[in-house]
Enzyme design. Structure first.
Site, PDB file in Angstrom:
ATOM      1  CG  ASP A  35      -7.434   3.871   2.451  1.00  0.00           C
ATOM      2  OD1 ASP A  35      -8.343   3.289   1.750  1.00  0.00           O
ATOM      3  OD2 ASP A  35      -7.387   4.770   3.026  1.00  0.00           O
ATOM      4  CE  LYS A  54      -2.027   1.673   3.592  1.00  0.00           C
ATOM      5  NZ  LYS A  54      -2.803   1.806   4.803  1.00  0.00           N
TER       6      LYS A  54
END
Length: 213
Positions: A138, A120
Site C-alpha cells: 500500500d 494488493k
C-alpha cells in the site's frame, strides 16, 4: 539498506510487536475480503465503523446479495467511493455464490478475478486469512520500501518483488503488518518520527528528523 541490516531491522519490529495483525475488524475470511475491498482509498477506521453495522446483518455473500445494492449502499455510504464499491461487492458476491459455493477462493488467480479485487487485496487475503508469505504494497509500504532503502522501486510491484527477495523467510509472513503499522504510526509521510523510531539505526533515510524542541 545493507543486507546485513535487514534481519536486525525486522527483529526489532518483531520484538516490539510479536503478533502483528491487520487493524481491519473481521471474524471470517469473507468478512476480511469485504473489509479489504472497502478499504481502498479509505481508512481502516472508517471501514470498521461501517462494517460494525453491516456484518451483524449481512456477513455472507448470500446475505449481502439479499440486501440489494441500495440496501448495501445504506450501510457503507460513509466510506469513500461507496457506490462503485457496493457495485463491485455485489458482483463479487454473485461470483462467489455461482462459481465458488459461497466460499472465498484460496488462489491468487481466482481472487483477482473477483470485481474490485486487485493484486494488493488478494495479497492481504492470502496473507491474513491463509497465512501465505505475500506482500500487499500500500502507500505506507511503498514509502517505507523506498525511504528506508529496504526495497527501492518505482512501482508497487517492483517494491513487492524487492521485499519478497530481501526479507529473511522467518519474517516474511508478518512483514507487511509490521511495515504498514510502522508507516502508519512512526514513519509518517510528511515527517517521519525518527527520534522515536526503534529501527532508525538500520534505515538509509537522511537526514533523520530531529526531536522537536
Amino acid at each position: 539498506m545493507k543486507t546485513a541490516d535487514i534481519a536486525p531491522f525486522f527483529a526489532t519490529l518483531k520484538a516490539a510487536n510479536p503478533m502483528p495483525v491487520t487493524e481491519l475488524e473481521y471474524t471470517s475470511v469473507f468478512e476480511l475480503l469485504v473489509a479489504v475491498l472497502l478499504s481502498a482509498q479509505a481508512t481502516d477506521v472508517s471501514v470498521n465503523k461501517a462494517t460494525r453495522k453491516l456484518f451483524p446483518v449481512a456477513n455472507t455473500p448470500q446475505k449481502i446479495l439479499a440486501l440489494g445494492q441500495e440496501g448495501l449502499e445504506g450501510y457503507i455510504k460513509t466510506i469513500g467511493l461507496y457506490r462503485s464499491k457496493a457495485r463491485h461487492l455485489m458482483q463479487t458476491c454473485r461470483m462467489l455464490v455461482e462459481q465458488h459455493g459461497g466460499q472465498v477462493p484460496r488462489s491468487r488467480e481466482a481472487l483477482q478475478a473477483l470485481p474490485g479485487v486487485g493484486r494488493k487485496t488478494a495479497n492481504v487475503v492470502l496473507n491474513s486469512a491463509f497465512g501465505e508469505a505475500t506482500m500487499a504494497v500500500d502507500t505506507h509500504i511503498f514509502r517505507l520500501g523506498n525511504r528506508t532503502g529496504l526495497a527501492p522501486g518505482k512501482t508497487p510491484l517492483e517494491v513487492e518483488h524487492q521485499l519478497l527477495k530481501r526479507i529473511p523467510p522467518e519474517y516474511l509472513v508478518d512483514a507487511h503488518h509490521w511495515l504498514i503499522l510502522h508507516g502508519r504510526y512512526v514513519c509518517l509521510a510528511r515527517k517521519p518520527l525518527c527520534w522515536q523510531c526503534a529501527v532508525a539505526p538500520y534505515c538509509d533515510y537522511t537526514p533523520k528528523t530531529p526531536q522537536p524542541a
